[in-house]
Design an enzyme around this catalytic site. Structure first.
Site, PDB file in Angstrom:
ATOM      1  CG  ASP A   1     -31.683  15.199  57.546  1.00 21.10           C
ATOM      2  OD1 ASP A   1     -31.250  16.348  57.531  1.00 21.10           O
ATOM      3  OD2 ASP A   1     -32.866  14.917  57.858  1.00 21.10           O
TER       4      ASP A   1
ATOM      5  CG  HIS B   1     -38.300  17.696  60.273  1.00 18.14           C
ATOM      6  ND1 HIS B   1     -38.383  18.858  60.986  1.00 18.14           N
ATOM      7  CD2 HIS B   1     -37.118  17.753  59.624  1.00 18.14           C
ATOM      8  CE1 HIS B   1     -37.296  19.602  60.756  1.00 18.14           C
ATOM      9  NE2 HIS B   1     -36.533  18.949  59.928  1.00 18.14           N
TER      10      HIS B   1
END
Lengths: 454, 454
Positions: B262, B170
């Site tokens: 990330d 995600h």
């Protein structure tokens, strides 16, 4: 018969071997040799020596000179490039600057891509200009690139121009030292060597038709330690002793194939090179070719050779064939020309675009491989896969370095020059490295480069 | 309707969103959900919560449990893998060992490939075993891999087995934070994001159909400094503030595209991470997700969520839909299943083999890209070239790291584990790193790995 132009004919060593090989290669007699250099003094000297050597050997060659590059390219069938723009002085000065920033021996310390100064700018610029001039003047001629960096230079030219370029180096002859050290006669030995220029590996090693790697393994196990204590190793010249040094043996253990020639200095792991003491442990008492000791030995040898040539030049009665016997020098340039011009099949170790020869390397990256040369041109002999660890820890990182240098050069990308250095294990901080790049580009010999890298 | 097996159903966060989304997605009603975990306690808890949520939402789902993996795979159409072998404890212990060797925050400090401990061994081993079991049991089922490392794991499975594997993450939703910070309403924003998992970049950013990068540039120039002094940034959770941190902005300046999610922790340059003080400068007061502060905040959050689930489990009268409203969670796993099982076209951000989508990346490397999903399967939407500096300094090095991890894993190659670490800028010497590898593999939880890496 061919028209052969030597660009940068003032490079004494190369020119000497070219002239000598041309005089010996009767199938090329009748050729026109054009010696080109921007230094008139050097050109006079080389011309004088060439004409005298020709007379002594009774070779039928037409030898001309010019300081005009485009003139030298007119009608050329083969263009030999041996140019080192600006000599070694700027490199030495840049090394001193980099040492102040914590880069022992400078940022181009292992000379793998540094020829031509920071980012190889001067050489790459010259190569591209020359190839572009050839596109205008002699678009069908072969460019034989022997000036460094061969890997970056030939890849650049083959991607950016329509010129047929071939890189030639003699580093692969390092295998002869292996045979000699193992006590194997050269006639009984055959090898296959592949990789990138200055990053080549012995993919096959045969003695009388059988795998000779076990003999090498045996030597490592039983005789290497003794050899490393011998006079031959301890007193030898760095470029002669590196081939069988602890560095070469350790690289073989790490990567699975024996490294050949310049490979041992250029792509050996960084941890062999952290200081002189460490270099000595891996390369012997000189610390290898690129240490402060090894490199100064090399520079002295160069000077000595130049002085010898100058002495021969001054003494017009000196018989040159006594100094340089009329036998082939071992360099591949003239055999390559002979093979193409006269359609004589030969197997030579050359640098050409990969096109599937080594697995996992893109087609447009130049590799150093065995080739079949003839009137058909230059065709690579298939290699296939290299050991995985060698690919992942040496070949691909070296290829990435080449791509970074070419991208920085093509895009005039100063950010990339900084990022490239950030991957150097000696780098301490971004700010410091940024300052180093700025200081290097501010040097007087880098005015053009500073303008290029924005 | 489909048979859906959740392997590692004890992963509370994932299972919660899966159950919730399944109960909301009426087109999947009638499906059989098999919850599998080796922990009976966790399984009871998740089963209890799932059944209660199903009742509250009146969803028509058959929910089963098993601790037997092969049983869970029988008849499966979709296998969801959320397994973290061995939990986080060994990773924390390995971190402490590595810190003694000079690796601040450990060798897997940015968690890009470290999940599963040193060399990702435990996870990769599990992934491969699971896919091999699927080849035997349900060879036509889709494996939806959401356990990390997604990049290494999905590439490994797609190369080594015949199983159709899709990686789901995600992290790409980080773009919502950009829109929010710029004050753009989400409905008016569309993006295209591409790269590798945990290394994705915003290749397009549109606001009402027009390029919104200039709005981002303006924010950086005029508002970023103020934002970095705001309560929102200074008091925010690390995984919420990283997206608009100085790190993200600097990466954008260095590499030409804005990093998403990330990416900012995983592939940011090493020099943002040398110590806590430096991390704070780039990521804000927590030092980012992976600093000692940020990571402990994350671990506490995890514990808190687990406790909340346990409380809900104990209080069987608690209405679950109040805690988790019956709307889609935002995770893509169930929409992906719905799209394939019911042939409903959808555009999802997924990890699949490249096959020409991003230029310069081999076909057999898994990329994270926008895809069109339907009954036909998953098809990548063409991206083309990424900026050159991004390719040369981030994408290719990250890909090389993946290849090194997979080679070490596949060949059980301990030398490669050492060589990999030698490229870490914090590495001091070969001897020290060699000793670290030996010490890590000597830990009780690494007995199997020590046997594997020879």
């Amino acid at each position: 018969m061919a028209n052969i132009s030597i660009i940068g004919a003032g490079s004494v060593v190369f020119s000497t071997s070219f002239i000598r090989d041309l005089c010996v290669t009767k199938s090329l007699w009748g050729s026109k040799i054009t010696l080109m250099d921007i230094s008139k003094d050097r050109l006079s000297m080389i011309h004088n020596l060439a004409v005298r050597y020709k007379k002594e050997t009774k070779a039928d060659l037409k030898i001309e000179t010019t300081t005009n590059r485009r003139e030298a390219l007119e009608d050329a069938d083969f263009v030999l490039c041996t140019v080192k723009v600006g000599g070694y002085q700027p490199m030495e000065m840049e090394r001193k600057i980099a040492e102040r920033y914590g880069y022992y021996r400078g940022i181009g310390d292992r000379v793998c891509d540094y020829y031509g100064g920071f980012g190889a700018y001067h050489q790459l610029k010259f190569f591209l200009d020359l190839a572009r001039d050839m596109e205008d003047t002699c678009p069908d001629a072969w460019l034989i690139e022997t000036a460094n960096p061969v890997f970056e230079g030939t890849t650049l030219i083959s991607r950016e121009t329509r010129i047929k370029v071939i890189g030639v180096c003699h580093g692969h002859l390092g295998y002869e030292k292996i045979a000699e050290t193992l006590g194997l006669s050269l006639e009984d030995v055959s090898v296959e060597i592949a990789g990138f220029n200055h990053c080549v590996w012995m993919t096959r090693f045969l003695y009388r038709g059988r795998n000779a790697y076990p003999l090498l393994d045996e030597w490592i196990e039983k005789k290497a330690e003794k050899y490393w204590k011998s006079e031959e190793f301890l007193k030898g010249l760095p470029w002669e002793t590196e081939q069988m040094s602890p560095a070469a043996v350790d690289m073989y253990k790490q990567f699975g194939l024996f490294p050949i020639g310049d490979t041992i200095r250029s792509v050996s792991p960084w941890w062999y090179h952290v200081d002189l003491e460490t270099k000595k442990r891996w390369f012997g008492p000189t610390g290898g070719f690129d240490s402060e000791i090894g490199w100064s030995i090399y520079l002295k040898h160069r000077e000595k050779r130049l002085r010898k040539m100058q002495d021969l030049y001054k003494d017009s009665s000196a018989p040159l064939t006594r100094e340089f016997p009329p036998v082939m020098s071992g360099e591949q340039h003239i055999p390559l020309i002979d093979s193409i011009a006269n359609d004589r099949e030969a197997i030579l170790q050359l640098n050409i675009p990969n096109r599937g020869v080594i697995s996992g390397i893109p087609d447009d990256v130049v590799v150093e491989i065995p080739t079949v040369v003839s009137g058909r041109g230059v065709q690579g002999i298939h290699i296939g896969e290299l050991p995985k660890r060698l690919m992942l820890y040496v070949m691909i990182p070296r290829m990435l370095r080449m791509e970074r240098i070419l991208q920085a050069f093509k895009d005039g990308d100063r950010k990339s020059l900084v990022l490239m250095l950030m991957d150097d294990p000696r780098t301490e901080s971004y700010e410091k490295t940024y300052a180093l790049v700025e200081e290097l580009l501010a040097q007087p010999w880098n005015t053009e480069a500073a303008d290029h890298y924005r």
